[in-house]
Design an enzyme around this catalytic site. Structure first.
Site: not given
Ligand code: GLN
Length: 256
Positions: A95, A207
């Site tokens: 992510c 995740h």
């Molecule tokens: N801040 C980034 C987004 O909102 C990554 C989020 C994350 O790592 N789950 O896309």
């Protein structure tokens, strides 16, 4: 044989539980009596430390922390990380991490965050009012040679089960997609792609944590890292993954 896990900015990029990926690699080595070391790669670390990693794990983060990371991941550190991944050191980036491996990430608020440009892709958050991409995700790995290597390892088509929570949308340019979405949003909820794959680096929005839910990916990372480090073929002792298999079967049934 021993393995060093490089953990990218654990204090800043552990918002979504991706430390579970580090723990999964660590335990699956320990269960096989493979000595393993965890090496935090932080703001206080110098570039040399990045070169000591045999496998690199990067987790997710909020926009603000991503901006702080990119202020640090510059110069010799950025070059060390890019060289490691370009030279085939395996890694799993979830992510917020892969968003920073692309050309840039435009957060919900504030300035564009310039990325490393290692992955030919860009990421953009459509704004604070936009619906976040949240929920269970299932995708089939299509990137080669990863798909073939996983199939040879497990005897099955590699299906990944995870959980996504992102506002940013990622658009691939020439980098290969990691897989094709079966359930969930994936990179942007439009093109059906999930993640990206470059050399031996896995980039994904999944995740979960990813690796405990998909132990075959953890073993692929361990095997790939040890084979590169010792320049020899490595056969990992099989582990009893029945619990993970039962959990996967239950999720696939629920999401089908
Ligand atoms: N801040 C980034 C987004 O909102 C990554 C989020 C994350 O790592 N789950 O896309």
């Amino acid at each position: 044989m021993e393995l060093t896990i490089g953990w990218l900015y654990p204090k800043l990029m552990s918002t979504y539980g991706d430390r579970g990926n580090v723990i999964c690699i660590q335990r699956r080595c320990q269960w096989r009596d493979i000595p393993v070391k965890i090496l935090p790669l932080e703001q206080t670390s110098d570039a040399e430390l990045f070169l000591q990693a045999d496998v690199i794990v990067g987790g997710g983060a909020q926009d603000r922390q991503q901006e702080i990371v990119m202020r640090d991941l510059q110069g010799a550190k950025a070059e060390a990380l890019k060289n490691q991944l370009d030279n085939g050191i395996p890694g799993v980036f979830t992510c917020g991490s892969p968003q920073l491996l692309g050309h840039y990430y435009e957060p919900a608020l504030g300035q564009r965050i310039q990325g490393l440009g290692l992955l030919d892709m860009v990421s953009k958050h459509p704004g604070p009012e936009a619906k976040r991409c949240i929920g269970n995700v299932v995708f089939e790995i299509t990137a080669e040679p990863l798909r073939q290597e996983l199939q040879a390892m497990t005897g099955e088509i590699p299906i990944v089960i995870g959980f996504e929570n992102h506002g940013g949308r990622t658009y691939l340019q020439t980098v290969s997609p990691l897989g094709k979405v079966k359930t969930g949003y994936g990179n942007n909820g439009e093109d059906g792609f999930e993640g990206a794959f470059h050399q031996k680096a896995i980039a994904t929005y999944s995740h979960g944590p990813l690796l405990p839910k998909n132990p075959f990916l953890a073993d692929w990372l361990i095997c790939t890292a040890l084979e590169k480090k010792y320049q020899d073929s490595v056969q990992l002792t099989p582990l009893d993954d029945r619990l993970a298999q039962q959990a996967r079967a239950a999720m696939l049934k629920r999401l089908d």
